[in-house]
Design an enzyme around this catalytic site. Structure first.
Site, PDB file in Angstrom:
ATOM      1  CE  LYS A  42      -9.656  -6.942   6.599  1.00 17.56           C
ATOM      2  NZ  LYS A  42      -8.985  -7.532   5.442  1.00 17.56           N
ATOM      3  CG  ASP A  65      -8.235  -6.592  -0.782  1.00 15.96           C
ATOM      4  OD1 ASP A  65      -8.809  -5.630  -0.251  1.00 15.96           O
ATOM      5  OD2 ASP A  65      -7.124  -6.528  -1.316  1.00 15.96           O
ATOM      6  N   GLY A 121      -9.559  -0.965   2.363  1.00 18.13           N
ATOM      7  CA  GLY A 121     -10.774  -0.655   1.618  1.00 18.13           C
ATOM      8  C   GLY A 121     -11.797  -1.706   1.964  1.00 18.13           C
ATOM      9  CG  HIS A 122     -12.900  -2.568   5.265  1.00 18.43           C
ATOM     10  ND1 HIS A 122     -12.719  -2.226   6.579  1.00 18.43           N
ATOM     11  CD2 HIS A 122     -11.804  -3.254   4.899  1.00 18.43           C
ATOM     12  CE1 HIS A 122     -11.549  -2.704   6.982  1.00 18.43           C
ATOM     13  NE2 HIS A 122     -10.970  -3.319   5.986  1.00 18.43           N
ATOM     14  CD  GLN A 154      -4.010  -2.747   5.878  1.00 15.93           C
ATOM     15  OE1 GLN A 154      -3.838  -2.712   7.077  1.00 15.93           O
ATOM     16  NE2 GLN A 154      -4.603  -1.770   5.240  1.00 15.93           N
TER      17      GLN A 154
HETATM   18  P1  IMP Z   1       0.807   0.232   2.108  1.00 19.76           P
HETATM   19  O1  IMP Z   1       0.045  -0.405   3.212  1.00 19.76           O
HETATM   20  O2  IMP Z   1       0.052   1.292   1.385  1.00 19.76           O
HETATM   21  O3  IMP Z   1       2.173   0.670   2.541  1.00 19.76           O
HETATM   22  O4  IMP Z   1       1.075  -0.903   1.008  1.00 19.76           O
HETATM   23  C1  IMP Z   1       1.900  -2.012   1.263  1.00 19.76           C
HETATM   24  C2  IMP Z   1       1.364  -3.273   0.603  1.00 19.76           C
HETATM   25  O5  IMP Z   1       0.170  -3.660   1.256  1.00 19.76           O
HETATM   26  C3  IMP Z   1       0.992  -3.112  -0.872  1.00 19.76           C
HETATM   27  O6  IMP Z   1       1.222  -4.342  -1.522  1.00 19.76           O
HETATM   28  C4  IMP Z   1      -0.503  -2.839  -0.830  1.00 19.76           C
HETATM   29  O7  IMP Z   1      -1.139  -3.210  -2.030  1.00 19.76           O
HETATM   30  C5  IMP Z   1      -0.894  -3.743   0.321  1.00 19.76           C
HETATM   31  N1  IMP Z   1      -2.116  -3.306   0.993  1.00 19.76           N
HETATM   32  C6  IMP Z   1      -2.266  -2.272   1.836  1.00 19.76           C
HETATM   33  N2  IMP Z   1      -3.523  -2.197   2.290  1.00 19.76           N
HETATM   34  C7  IMP Z   1      -4.187  -3.228   1.747  1.00 19.76           C
HETATM   35  C8  IMP Z   1      -5.517  -3.704   1.880  1.00 19.76           C
HETATM   36  O8  IMP Z   1      -6.356  -3.187   2.620  1.00 19.76           O
HETATM   37  N3  IMP Z   1      -5.835  -4.815   1.162  1.00 19.76           N
HETATM   38  C9  IMP Z   1      -4.924  -5.456   0.386  1.00 19.76           C
HETATM   39  N4  IMP Z   1      -3.673  -5.044   0.234  1.00 19.76           N
HETATM   40  C10 IMP Z   1      -3.290  -3.946   0.926  1.00 19.76           C
HETATM   41 MG    MG Z   2      -9.869  -4.297   0.841  1.00 20.13          MG
END
Ligand code: IMP
Ligand code: MG
Length: 418
Positions: free
Chosen positions: A16, A13, A40-41, A219
């Site tokens: 990007k 976040d 999420g972009h 991520q």
């Molecule tokens: P998962 O990727 O859904 O398994 O989540 C694992 C961890 O990564 C959690 O803390 C989510 O909040 C975090 N996470 C996953 N995708 C994102 C992202 O795009 N941005 C920020 N945090 C993320």
């Molecule tokens: Mg995001």
């Protein structure tokens, strides 16, 4: 710029989406290579906001977009995102890409509920269970999704195992059957057949032809499955090395590695966070920075910029330049702090500890800066408030990498090149 990779250098976040959109202007192809619709972009173009979870942000520039083998793809989400996008997308999907199936979402939920005190705070998008199946070699890939016979075979092989685990281990009600899944997913697969594309081949050929390819990371570095704050991590590899395994291309094809650095730090989900602020300064950052997840709507945790983290990020990724985002969010604060090192057991530590146990003992040591004004009208680096430049130049020096872009607002035009 031939091979450019854009990396979230912190916990994700960092912005990007906006920066990838900005650089995609000159790109021929924009590629996603890891993660799935947990990402999420947000991209704002001419006042219009686009939010994507799966599609690369480059789609807003009308570029050819590719989804590489390292991604996990939820076909329901892909269909929705493509349907919502008013123009037709020029998209290619690697046959090796693994497919998120409905049991993965339920397993993600069940696993998270069963964790009790050690919850990770996953996005519940089925990402972890899908990557687990890939490693376990029982995953369904895009090449299976688009081939009815193979899809049927795969579903019949995997479904009974997943149903048993969901019901017997996690007490979940499984409402779908082999038949309902096959019916829905074979339809989706038939619709997507035209997108089948050897992404490795297309990308490497494009690079041979000196075309510009932008690789959009998802991520952030400290959510990397190996090098993040395990187990509070995602299941893929957001570090720059992830691009080679996620696309199927050699490491020496990448020329630029752009770190997206938020001017402060945020984290969504659980896990260590040495510079976290739970006070009115934190409230300012949340409110002014709109720090709510694009995917889940959860409020993000916020804190000061962490240089030990950034030095470590630099080591993992080999950044060639920095893009600093959301500097405007700091406007309005009287003083701004930056964590310069940690004190751990009386020692001065310059890097992010490798274990959460070490991080828990870290006391953040700060340097204080004067606040600054950002009007959003600045066009050049020299237009920026002197105190803002002092802040930026300190970061640049401490990380040991030049700043090339500064974002002073969400819009495409609110961007300064240095
Ligand atoms: P998962 O990727 O859904 O398994 O989540 C694992 C961890 O990564 C959690 O803390 C989510 O909040 C975090 N996470 C996953 N995708 C994102 C992202 O795009 N941005 C920020 N945090 C993320
Ligand atoms: Mg995001």
């Amino acid at each position: 710029m031939p091979g450019t990779v854009v990396i979230g250098s912190q916990f994700g976040d960092e912005g990007k989406g906006k920066v990838t959109d900005f650089y995609s202007d000159k790109a021929h192809i924009v590629v996603r290579y890891q993660g799935g619709n947990n990402a999420g972009h947000t991209v704002v173009v001419n006042g219009k906001t686009f939010k994507f979870n799966l599609l690369p942000s480059g789609i807003t520039q009308g570029k050819r977009i590719l989804i590489g083998a390292g991604v996990v793809l939820d076909p329901r989400v892909l269909k929705k995102e493509l349907d919502n996008f008013e123009k037709t997308a020029d998209i290619g999907i690697d046959p090796r890409t693994h497919i998120v199936m409905p049991w993965h979402n339920l397993l993600d939920e069940g696993r998270e509920e069963s964790r009790g005190k050690t919850k990770i705070g996953t996005t519940k998008r089925g990402i972890g269970p899908c990557y687990a199946d890939k490693a376990e070699r029982i995953g369904i890939r895009f090449e299976d999704l688009v081939d009815e016979n193979r899809l049927k075979e795969k579903i019949n092989e995997v479904y009974p195992i997943k149903k048993a685990i969901l019901e017997k281990v996690y007490n979940k009600k499984v409402e779908f059957t082999e038949e309902t899944i096959f019916e829905e997913y074979s339809k989706l697969g038939n619709g997507f057949k035209k997108y089948l594309c050897d992404v490795s081949l297309e990308v490497c050929t494009a690079l041979d032809e000196k075309k510009n390819v932008v690789f959009e990371g998802a991520q952030g570095v400290f959510l990397d499955n190996d090098f993040g704050t395990y187990p509070f991590v995602t299941s893929s590899h957001p570090i720059s090395g992830g691009v080679t395994t996620g696309v199927g291309m050699p490491v020496n094809r990448i020329e630029r590695i752009i770190a997206i650095v938020k001017a402060y730090t945020t984290r969504v989900g659980f896990g260590p966070f040495p510079t976290e602020l739970e006070n009115e300064i934190g409230d300012h950052l949340i409110k002014k920075g709109c720090e709510f997840g694009t995917t889940t709507g959860r409020q993000r945790r916020v804190g000061w910029l962490d240089l030990p983290m950034m030095r470590t990020s630099m080591r993992f990724n080999g950044f060639t330049e920095l893009a600093i985002t959301k500097i405007d969010v700091l406007d309005g604060l009287e003083k701004i702090k930056v964590c310069t090192s940690y004190e751990i057991n009386g020692k001065d530590i310059q890097y992010f500890p490798y274990s959460n146990k070490g991080i828990a003992q870290a006391k953040a040591i700060y340097k204080e800066f004067e606040g600054f004004k950002i009007t959003g009208k600045e066009k050049t680096y020299e237009d920026l408030d002197e105190n803002a430049r002092i802040y930026l130049e300190f970061i640049e020096k401490e990380i040991g990498c030049p700043i090339k872009l500064i974002s002073i607002g969400p819009g495409r035009e609110e961007t300064i090149l240095k």
